[in-house]
Design a protein around this motif. Structure first.
Motif, short mmCIF file in Angstrom:
data_model
loop_
_atom_site.label_atom_id
_atom_site.label_comp_id
_atom_site.label_asym_id
_atom_site.label_seq_id
_atom_site.Cartn_x
_atom_site.Cartn_y
_atom_site.Cartn_z
N MET A 4 0.82 -1.19 0.00
CA MET A 4 0.00 0.00 0.00
C MET A 4 0.86 1.25 0.00
N THR A 5 1.91 1.26 0.80
CA THR A 5 2.77 2.44 0.82
C THR A 5 3.56 2.57 -0.47
N ASP A 6 3.85 1.45 -1.15
CA ASP A 6 4.58 1.53 -2.40
C ASP A 6 3.80 2.31 -3.45
N SER A 7 2.50 2.14 -3.51
CA SER A 7 1.72 2.84 -4.53
C SER A 7 1.59 4.33 -4.20
N MET A 8 1.64 4.67 -2.90
CA MET A 8 1.50 6.07 -2.52
C MET A 8 2.81 6.83 -2.68
N PHE A 9 3.89 6.23 -2.27
CA PHE A 9 5.16 6.96 -2.24
C PHE A 9 6.15 6.47 -3.27
N GLY A 10 5.78 5.57 -4.12
CA GLY A 10 6.70 5.02 -5.10
C GLY A 10 7.39 3.80 -4.54
N ASN A 11 7.95 2.99 -5.42
CA ASN A 11 8.65 1.81 -4.95
C ASN A 11 10.15 2.01 -5.05
N ASP A 12 10.92 0.99 -4.79
CA ASP A 12 12.38 1.13 -4.76
C ASP A 12 12.96 1.51 -6.12
N ASN A 13 12.26 1.18 -7.21
CA ASN A 13 12.77 1.50 -8.55
C ASN A 13 12.42 2.92 -8.97
N ASP A 14 11.63 3.62 -8.20
CA ASP A 14 11.15 4.94 -8.63
C ASP A 14 11.33 5.95 -7.48
N GLN A 15 12.57 6.17 -7.04
CA GLN A 15 12.82 7.09 -5.93
C GLN A 15 13.33 8.44 -6.46
N TRP A 16 12.95 9.47 -5.77
CA TRP A 16 13.44 10.82 -6.09
C TRP A 16 14.25 11.31 -4.92
N VAL A 17 15.36 11.96 -5.22
CA VAL A 17 16.26 12.44 -4.18
C VAL A 17 16.51 13.93 -4.42
N CYS A 18 16.47 14.70 -3.36
CA CYS A 18 16.77 16.13 -3.47
C CYS A 18 18.29 16.30 -3.57
N PRO A 19 18.77 17.05 -4.56
CA PRO A 19 20.22 17.24 -4.69
C PRO A 19 20.77 18.13 -3.57
N ASN A 20 22.09 18.09 -3.40
CA ASN A 20 22.71 18.93 -2.37
C ASN A 20 22.77 20.38 -2.83
N ASP A 21 23.23 21.27 -1.94
CA ASP A 21 23.23 22.71 -2.23
C ASP A 21 24.10 23.07 -3.42
N ARG A 22 25.22 22.41 -3.55
CA ARG A 22 26.12 22.70 -4.68
C ARG A 22 25.44 22.37 -6.00
N GLN A 23 24.78 21.20 -6.05
CA GLN A 23 24.07 20.82 -7.26
C GLN A 23 22.90 21.77 -7.54
N LEU A 24 22.20 22.18 -6.48
CA LEU A 24 21.09 23.10 -6.66
C LEU A 24 21.55 24.44 -7.22
N ALA A 25 22.69 24.92 -6.73
CA ALA A 25 23.22 26.19 -7.22
C ALA A 25 23.58 26.09 -8.70
N LEU A 26 24.23 24.99 -9.09
CA LEU A 26 24.58 24.81 -10.49
C LEU A 26 23.33 24.67 -11.35
N ARG A 27 22.37 23.89 -10.86
CA ARG A 27 21.13 23.71 -11.62
C ARG A 27 20.38 25.04 -11.76
N ALA A 28 20.44 25.88 -10.75
CA ALA A 28 19.78 27.18 -10.83
C ALA A 28 20.44 28.04 -11.89
N LYS A 29 21.77 28.01 -11.96
CA LYS A 29 22.47 28.79 -12.97
C LYS A 29 22.23 28.26 -14.38
N LEU A 30 22.05 26.95 -14.49
CA LEU A 30 21.82 26.33 -15.80
C LEU A 30 20.34 26.26 -16.14
N HIS A 31 19.47 26.68 -15.20
CA HIS A 31 18.02 26.64 -15.37
C HIS A 31 17.53 25.24 -15.72
N THR A 32 18.01 24.24 -15.01
CA THR A 32 17.54 22.87 -15.19
C THR A 32 16.63 22.53 -14.02
N GLY A 33 16.18 21.30 -13.94
CA GLY A 33 15.26 20.87 -12.89
C GLY A 33 15.89 20.85 -11.52
#
Length: 154
Positions: A1-30
């Protein structure tokens, strides 16, 4: 039941670290990356050294232009402050900026739209309003408007 709500092990999303976020902001990516990609998919998506060099040169040039623009705005602010300090008149019977006598025997005067002080026509700047009427600004208010436009545009 929790797999369908939050995704399963094959479909995880991770928030990038601050350094990656800063670069992504400058490059206007996701803001997040998909983590279940295979190593081959990741290698296929990596940028070549020349592409990275081009990206870094664009970022460097952008930072240089931003520094130049900040310096230019700083010079405009300094010029405005000098103009305010060197104002010689009272804005009623004398020109606010040059101190010249206004009225029938003196220079013709106009009323500044922003500060409602009187200035002579030499120290005033003629502009057109929204209704195509002639309006006057003193040089101080005109410079202040220009700085506000620059700051709001950034």
């Amino acid at each position: 039941m929790t797999d369908s709500m939050f995704g399963n092990d094959n479909d995880q999303w991770v928030c990038p670290n601050d350094r990656q976020l800063a670069l992504r902001a400058k490059l206007h990516t996701g803001w997040s990356i998909h983590t279940f990609q295979t190593e081959r998919q990741r290698k296929a998506q990596t940028l070549e050294k020349t592409e990275l060099d081009v990206i870094m040169s664009v970022i460097h040039r952008s930072e240089q232009l931003e520094l130049i623009e900040q310096h230019r705005i700083g010079c405009l602010v300094e010029r405005l402050e000098n103009m305010r300090r060197s104002a010689m008149g009272n804005g009623l019977s004398q020109c606010l900026l040059c101190g010249e006598e206004l009225g029938l025997l003196g220079s013709p005067s106009v009323l500044c739209l922003d500060c409602c002080m009187k200035v002579c026509t030499k120290c005033g700047i003629e502009t057109t309003g929204t209704q195509k009427r002639v309006q006057w600004l003193c040089k101080i208010c005109s410079e202040q408007r220009e700085i506000n436009l620059l700051l709001n545009g950034m």
